[in-house]
Design an enzyme around this catalytic site. Structure first.
Site, PDB file in Angstrom:
ATOM      1  N   ARG A  92       9.498  -3.143  -0.548  1.00  0.00           N
ATOM      2  CA  ARG A  92      10.237  -3.323  -1.802  1.00  0.00           C
ATOM      3  C   ARG A  92      10.403  -2.018  -2.588  1.00  0.00           C
ATOM      4  O   ARG A  92      11.204  -1.942  -3.501  1.00  0.00           O
ATOM      5  CB  ARG A  92       9.539  -4.397  -2.656  1.00  0.00           C
ATOM      6  CG  ARG A  92       9.735  -5.794  -2.109  1.00  0.00           C
ATOM      7  CD  ARG A  92       8.835  -6.800  -2.783  1.00  0.00           C
ATOM      8  NE  ARG A  92       7.449  -6.698  -2.329  1.00  0.00           N
ATOM      9  CZ  ARG A  92       6.452  -7.432  -2.808  1.00  0.00           C
ATOM     10  NH1 ARG A  92       6.677  -8.296  -3.767  1.00  0.00           N
ATOM     11  NH2 ARG A  92       5.233  -7.286  -2.338  1.00  0.00           N
ATOM     12  N   GLN A 119      -4.639   0.161  10.446  1.00  0.00           N
ATOM     13  CA  GLN A 119      -4.345  -1.236  10.791  1.00  0.00           C
ATOM     14  C   GLN A 119      -2.977  -1.247  11.458  1.00  0.00           C
ATOM     15  O   GLN A 119      -1.966  -1.023  10.793  1.00  0.00           O
ATOM     16  CB  GLN A 119      -4.328  -2.120   9.534  1.00  0.00           C
ATOM     17  CG  GLN A 119      -4.147  -3.593   9.866  1.00  0.00           C
ATOM     18  CD  GLN A 119      -3.723  -4.422   8.651  1.00  0.00           C
ATOM     19  OE1 GLN A 119      -3.218  -3.902   7.662  1.00  0.00           O
ATOM     20  NE2 GLN A 119      -3.920  -5.722   8.739  1.00  0.00           N
ATOM     21  N   ASN A 121      14.026  44.651  -8.469  1.00  0.00           N
ATOM     22  CA  ASN A 121      12.901  44.601  -7.522  1.00  0.00           C
ATOM     23  C   ASN A 121      13.316  44.242  -6.098  1.00  0.00           C
ATOM     24  O   ASN A 121      12.569  44.436  -5.166  1.00  0.00           O
ATOM     25  CB  ASN A 121      11.840  43.612  -8.020  1.00  0.00           C
ATOM     26  CG  ASN A 121      12.377  42.211  -8.177  1.00  0.00           C
ATOM     27  OD1 ASN A 121      13.578  42.015  -8.415  1.00  0.00           O
ATOM     28  ND2 ASN A 121      11.524  41.228  -8.058  1.00  0.00           N
ATOM     29  N   ALA A 165      17.046  54.771 -24.117  1.00  0.00           N
ATOM     30  CA  ALA A 165      17.915  53.617 -23.847  1.00  0.00           C
ATOM     31  C   ALA A 165      18.962  53.988 -22.801  1.00  0.00           C
ATOM     32  O   ALA A 165      19.421  55.132 -22.743  1.00  0.00           O
ATOM     33  CB  ALA A 165      18.598  53.172 -25.137  1.00  0.00           C
TER      34      ALA A 165
HETATM   35  C1  UD1 Z   1      -2.592 -10.600  -2.744  1.00  0.00           C
HETATM   36  C2  UD1 Z   1      -3.475 -11.844  -2.748  1.00  0.00           C
HETATM   37  C3  UD1 Z   1      -3.135 -12.695  -3.986  1.00  0.00           C
HETATM   38  C4  UD1 Z   1      -3.298 -11.856  -5.234  1.00  0.00           C
HETATM   39  C5  UD1 Z   1      -2.504 -10.557  -5.142  1.00  0.00           C
HETATM   40  C6  UD1 Z   1      -2.857  -9.642  -6.289  1.00  0.00           C
HETATM   41  C7  UD1 Z   1      -3.841 -12.398  -0.390  1.00  0.00           C
HETATM   42  C8  UD1 Z   1      -3.505 -13.314   0.718  1.00  0.00           C
HETATM   43  N1  UD1 Z   1      -3.235 -12.651  -1.545  1.00  0.00           N
HETATM   44  O1  UD1 Z   1      -1.234 -11.021  -2.614  1.00  0.00           O
HETATM   45  O2  UD1 Z   1      -3.982 -13.825  -4.057  1.00  0.00           O
HETATM   46  O3  UD1 Z   1      -2.894 -12.610  -6.359  1.00  0.00           O
HETATM   47  O4  UD1 Z   1      -2.810  -9.848  -3.923  1.00  0.00           O
HETATM   48  O5  UD1 Z   1      -2.025  -8.516  -6.331  1.00  0.00           O
HETATM   49  O6  UD1 Z   1      -4.644 -11.497  -0.208  1.00  0.00           O
HETATM   50  N2  UD1 Z   1      -2.374  -5.145   3.078  1.00  0.00           N
HETATM   51  C9  UD1 Z   1      -2.838  -4.535   4.201  1.00  0.00           C
HETATM   52  N3  UD1 Z   1      -2.621  -5.110   5.417  1.00  0.00           N
HETATM   53  C10 UD1 Z   1      -1.973  -6.294   5.558  1.00  0.00           C
HETATM   54  C11 UD1 Z   1      -1.494  -6.922   4.390  1.00  0.00           C
HETATM   55  C12 UD1 Z   1      -1.705  -6.338   3.170  1.00  0.00           C
HETATM   56  O7  UD1 Z   1      -3.443  -3.452   4.123  1.00  0.00           O
HETATM   57  O8  UD1 Z   1      -1.835  -6.746   6.696  1.00  0.00           O
HETATM   58  C13 UD1 Z   1      -2.591  -4.509   1.762  1.00  0.00           C
HETATM   59  C14 UD1 Z   1      -1.325  -4.142   1.020  1.00  0.00           C
HETATM   60  O9  UD1 Z   1      -0.953  -2.801   1.306  1.00  0.00           O
HETATM   61  C15 UD1 Z   1      -1.717  -4.310  -0.432  1.00  0.00           C
HETATM   62  C16 UD1 Z   1      -2.815  -5.370  -0.390  1.00  0.00           C
HETATM   63  O10 UD1 Z   1      -3.269  -5.427   0.942  1.00  0.00           O
HETATM   64  O11 UD1 Z   1      -2.254  -3.133  -0.991  1.00  0.00           O
HETATM   65  C17 UD1 Z   1      -2.316  -6.734  -0.835  1.00  0.00           C
HETATM   66  O12 UD1 Z   1      -1.280  -7.154   0.023  1.00  0.00           O
HETATM   67  P1  UD1 Z   1       0.054  -7.807  -0.542  1.00  0.00           P
HETATM   68  O13 UD1 Z   1       0.893  -8.201   0.612  1.00  0.00           O
HETATM   69  O14 UD1 Z   1       0.641  -6.957  -1.600  1.00  0.00           O
HETATM   70  O15 UD1 Z   1      -0.573  -9.155  -1.154  1.00  0.00           O
HETATM   71  P2  UD1 Z   1       0.010 -10.017  -2.307  1.00  0.00           P
HETATM   72  O16 UD1 Z   1       1.107 -10.870  -1.777  1.00  0.00           O
HETATM   73  O17 UD1 Z   1       0.319  -9.162  -3.465  1.00  0.00           O
HETATM   74 CA    CA Z   2       0.873  -6.721  -3.940  1.00  0.00          CA
END
Ligand code: UD1
Ligand code: CA
Length: 428
Positions: free
Chosen positions: A16, A72, A384, A421
């Site tokens: 996004r 990951q 320079n 000058a």
């Molecule tokens: C997550 C939480 C949600 C919470 C919200 C707060 C879960 C399932 N849900 O949702 O309950 O309200 O955060 O902001 O955890 N990431 C990885 N690997 C992955 C997926 C995600 O490293 O496979 C990392 C993302 O980079 C991010 C974080 O985990 O920094 C959260 O992932 P994101 O997909 O943003 O979760 P939300 O949908 O925001």
């Molecule tokens: Ca998030």
């Protein structure tokens, strides 16, 4: 604090943001989001920080050997992401803080309150929650008899659950020896086809283990940056914090709305910042300075009692009692020694201006070492660049360079030399 470590989840694609670079490297007040979080975590004196990233590019250099990068490869959800860090925590029995990498405004104080709550209640897993007016998109907190029972994600929520305003902030604290075995019990979410860390709550509850929550006091802290407008908001909130901290320490900022100060800027007592001042990167400003209006300073060190207005200073050092401006450009390792003065359409690059030397009008000084008490008239130019390389000029103490003099470098002007000058100084 002893027996605390952290795992930061930052492998998400950040689609996004519509960016070619990883989300965690986007900056808030001049600092990559991930570094904002690490800065707060470092206040704990952690045993270890594991950073789960999705690309090698995000593994940018860090000078701290306690930070371990974990890759990951497939984005299979937040529980899967944490599990990738398991090898870093073999047999670890301390508490592990788990944070999302896109919450740059989280503070040490809040994390510490979460940890204190966690430890004083002997919980296995504790998490940060917030009460927000618009909970859409967040996981909702489901309670039974007041205690947290489980978390339901937006995608799985029915209309009743969607109305719940208490949300999961995405920050957890878990006992090290429980974390990985619990995560391994989590099943793939049938809708999203991902392993959710949030499912750990219900699993632990069913085992009779204790989960706790700590409600954040300032909702700004849990702002998640998924899009650029949220990045702008994070920047704005961070600016307010930086301004506030500086003002509380004795700095006057006349117009906070037009003043931009980055994270690593330090300013001494009784310095006054006028409107439209921009301080970027590592800038150190001394005491009793007057800076602005219309000043931009980047990566520079400024002494005490310095006055700078309507000017640009980049990568340079300005010592005490110096006057700069209006319309001066001081750049690239220039040093202005104590009591010197520069102003009125001046450019100085890679040069040193000795103590009490003055260059106030329409000149270019490049690759030049100027001694003490030298006076430059109007329109002096050091030529320079010979088309291939930059050549050096030296000007001895007490010299007087008349207006419209051109010094063709390399050149050496002896001490106390008076150049009339309109002279062209040229090596014979
Ligand atoms: C997550 C939480 C949600 C919470 C919200 C707060 C879960 C399932 N849900 O949702 O309950 O309200 O955060 O902001 O955890 N990431 C990885 N690997 C992955 C997926 C995600 O490293 O496979 C990392 C993302 O980079 C991010 C974080 O985990 O920094 C959260 O992932 P994101 O997909 O943003 O979760 P939300 O949908 O925001
Ligand atoms: Ca998030």
């Amino acid at each position: 604090m002893v027996n605390v470590s952290a795992i930061i989840l930052a492998a998400g694609l950040g689609t996004r943001m519509k960016s070619k670079k990883p989300k965690i490297l986007h900056q808030v007040a001049g600092k990559p989001m991930i570094n904002c979080i690490i800065d707060q975590l470092k206040k704990f004196k952690l045993d270890k920080i594991a950073l789960v990233v999705g690309t090698k590019e995000a593994m940018h250099n860090h000078d701290d050997s306690r930070i371990k990068f974990v890759l990951q490869k497939e984005k299979s959800g937040t529980a899967h992401a944490v599990l990738q860090a398991e090898k870093e925590f073999n047999g670890y029995k301390g508490d592990i803080l788990i944070l999302n990498g896109d919450v740059p405004l989280i503070t040490y104080e809040t994390l510490n309150n979460l940890l204190k709550e966690h430890r004083s209640t002997f919980a296995v897993l504790s998490l940060l929650t917030a009460k927000v007016p618009g909970p859409t998109g967040y996981g909702r907190i489901i309670r039974r008899q007041g205690e947290i029972f489980k978390i339901v994600e937006e995608l799985d929520a029915d209309d009743y659950i969607k109305k719940i305003k208490e949300i999961n902030a995405g920050t957890y604290c878990c006992k090290g020896d429980y974390l990985f075995p619990t995560l391994k019990k989590i099943k793939k979410n049938p809708l999203k086809k991902e392993y959710y860390i949030t499912d750990a709550i219900e699993i632990l509850n069913k085992q009779g283990a204790k989960d706790r929550t700590y409600t954040v006091k300032d909702n700004n802290e849990i702002l998640g940056v998924n899009r650029r407008h949220e990045l702008a908001r994070a920047n704005m909130i961070m600016q307010k914090r930086i301004h506030r901290k500086l003002m509380d320490s004795g700095v006057t900022i006349l117009d906070i709305d037009s003043t931009y100060i980055e994270y690593d800027v330090k300013i001494g007592q009784d310095t006054i910042i006028y409107p439209f001042t921009f301080l970027y990167g590592k800038v150190k400003l001394g005491e009793n300075c007057v800076v602005g209006p219309f000043v931009q300073i980047t990566e520079s060190q400024i002494g005490n009692n310095v006055r700078i207005f309507q000017s640009t200073v980049t990568g340079s050092r300005i010592k005490d009692d110096v006057h700069v401006g209006p319309y001066a450009h001081i750049r690239d390792n220039t040093i202005l020694e104590k009591g010197s003065g520069v102003g009125n359409f001046m450019e100085i690059a890679r040069s040193t201006l000795g103590k009490k030397s003055r260059a106030f009008h329409l000149s270019y000084i490049g690759d030049t070492k100027v001694g003490q008490d030298v006076n430059f008239g109007a329109g002096v130019v050091t030529a320079n660049f010979d088309g291939k390389k930059k050549n050096k000029t030296t000007v001895g103490d007490g010299s007087y360079i008349g207006s419209s003099t051109t010094i063709i470098a390399p050149a050496t002007i002896p001490k106390k030399k008076k150049i009339p000058a309109g002279t062209i100084v040229k090596k014979k």
